[in-house]
Design an enzyme around this catalytic site. Structure first.
Site, PDB file in Angstrom:
ATOM      1  N   SER A  64       0.850  -1.201   0.000  1.00 56.43           N
ATOM      2  CA  SER A  64       0.000   0.000   0.000  1.00 56.43           C
ATOM      3  C   SER A  64       0.881   1.246   0.000  1.00 56.43           C
ATOM      4  CB  SER A  64      -0.899   0.027   1.243  1.00 56.43           C
ATOM      5  OG  SER A  64      -1.808  -1.041   1.261  1.00 56.43           O
ATOM      6  N   ALA A 155      -5.227  -0.754  -2.363  1.00 59.74           N
ATOM      7  CA  ALA A 155      -4.352  -0.207  -1.322  1.00 59.74           C
ATOM      8  C   ALA A 155      -5.213   0.102  -0.103  1.00 59.74           C
ATOM      9  CB  ALA A 155      -3.689   1.074  -1.808  1.00 59.74           C
ATOM     10  N   LYS A 156      -4.688  -0.220   1.067  1.00 59.19           N
ATOM     11  CA  LYS A 156      -5.441   0.093   2.288  1.00 59.19           C
ATOM     12  C   LYS A 156      -5.026   1.497   2.713  1.00 59.19           C
ATOM     13  CE  LYS A 156      -7.025  -2.514   6.255  1.00 59.19           C
ATOM     14  NZ  LYS A 156      -8.450  -2.429   5.980  1.00 59.19           N
ATOM     15  N   VAL A 157      -5.488   2.483   1.936  1.00 63.64           N
ATOM     16  CA  VAL A 157      -5.105   3.872   2.155  1.00 63.64           C
ATOM     17  C   VAL A 157      -6.282   4.597   2.821  1.00 63.64           C
ATOM     18  CG1 VAL A 157      -5.810   4.532  -0.208  1.00 63.64           C
ATOM     19  CG2 VAL A 157      -4.162   5.951   1.034  1.00 63.64           C
ATOM     20  N   TYR A 161     -11.383   5.328   2.693  1.00 64.08           N
ATOM     21  CA  TYR A 161     -12.423   4.989   3.664  1.00 64.08           C
ATOM     22  C   TYR A 161     -13.498   6.055   3.816  1.00 64.08           C
ATOM     23  CZ  TYR A 161     -10.248   0.604   4.349  1.00 64.08           C
ATOM     24  OH  TYR A 161      -9.790  -0.662   4.100  1.00 64.08           O
TER      25      TYR A 161
END
Ligand code: PY5
Length: 303
Positions: A64, A155-157, A161
């Site tokens: 990420s 990507a866990k950006v 969220y």
């Protein structure tokens, strides 16, 4: 859900008192979502904390960061060691959640963060169930999931969220527990913080990466254990109507674990209670995370 506080948070190689773990309001990530993170679970069992798939979460964290040109000033091994140190410092003796976050810190304003420092923090805190174990009522969100050509859902950006928060709040205000996103082409995508599986005639189906999902580690775990239990598993495009006609549906995620879905857009899924395939996968999953099945014992780090 409210936060259950622990004692210390690891911040750039120092253990800081929980209440002192602060950042400046001009932190770049606060303004523009320029941070990447992970959610990892630890299970307290037999007098040890069993951390599930730590290595895989750290690999995804670094991937990420790479997508966003963030060079993490530690190695993967150093981050894993820091997580172990944080668990020990907090003498965690119950099920917990581990949240490493890599963020663009204080130093620049504007949309080129390259000169802003890359900071790292790790929080570990007691954590129970995220969604109702008995099953959740879902709706298809009026918001589409961010598309792969605008922001990378893989990507866990943090910035991704805000899209999840819009859908989650909409769902809850309308009396549902959780939302299901469609992708920009109208195919079924994922939940706000979970991957999705459907079961029809004993075959498991889950959307592919091209639908713009986060490639969940729980999703991978479920695909692996389902195949080993001799279920057929398909990664394929899923039409919205399949949500209404499947035999069973469930979410997967570190926080959600295996959560049965009991209704979608006011259509009952199956007979409205967790189905046999979901229960079988869930039972196996809880044995796997506790290291009770030799074949997958390598997925556990004991602290
Ligand atoms: N999809 C999204 C958008 C997610 O945020 C997550 C994880 C997943 C899928 C499942 O991924 P994994 O199985 O690797 O956890 N969400 C986080 C979690 O800890 C945060 C949820 C609030 O589950």
């Amino acid at each position: 859900m409210s936060i259950s506080e622990a004692k210390y948070i690891w911040m750039d190689d120092e253990l800081v008192e929980w209440s002192e773990a602060k950042v400046h309001v001009m932190t770049h990530a606060l303004h523009y979502g320029t941070a990447v993170f992970e959610g990892i679970r630890g299970y307290w069992d037999e007098g040890v904390l069993k951390v599930f798939r730590l290595r895989d979460h750290i690999v995804r964290l670094f991937n990420s960061a790479k997508i966003f040109h963030m060079s993490i000033p530690y190695t993967q091994i150093q981050i894993e060691e820091a997580i172990v140190e944080t668990i020990k410092a907090n003498s965690i003796k119950e099920n917990c959640y581990i949240r490493p976050i890599v963020y663009r810190g204080y130093g620049v304003v504007g949309l080129n963060p390259i000169k802003a420092p890359v900071k790292v923090a790790i929080a570990v805190f007691p954590f129970g169930k995220y969604l109702e174990e008995k099953g959740v009522k879902c709706c298809v969100s009026s918001w589409r999931r961010i598309s792969i050509d605008s922001q990378p859902p893989a990507a866990k950006v943090c910035g991704n969220y805000v899209n999840s928060c819009l859908a989650k709040v909409e769902a809850v205000l309308n009396g549902f527990d959780e939302a299901i996103f469609l992708d920009s082409h109208g195919y079924v995508c994922e939940g706000t913080g979970e991957n999705l599986f459907l079961v029809k005639d004993n075959v498991l189906s889950t959307p592919p990466t091209v639908s713009g999902i986060l490639e969940g580690i729980t999703r991978d775990t479920v695909m692996t254990i389902a195949k080993d239990l001799e279920f057929k598993v398909q990664e394929r495009l899923i039409a919205r109507s399949e949500l209404y006609t499947c035999d069973e549906a469930f979410f997967t995620g570190t926080a959600a674990e295996i959560t049965p879905i009991i209704s979608i857009d006011n259509r009952i899924v199956g007979n409205g209670s967790p189905g046999p395939v979901t229960r079988k996968i869930r039972d196996q999953y809880f044995k796997v995370v506790l290291g009770k099945i030799d074949k997958y014992a390598d997925w556990i780090v004991k602290v």
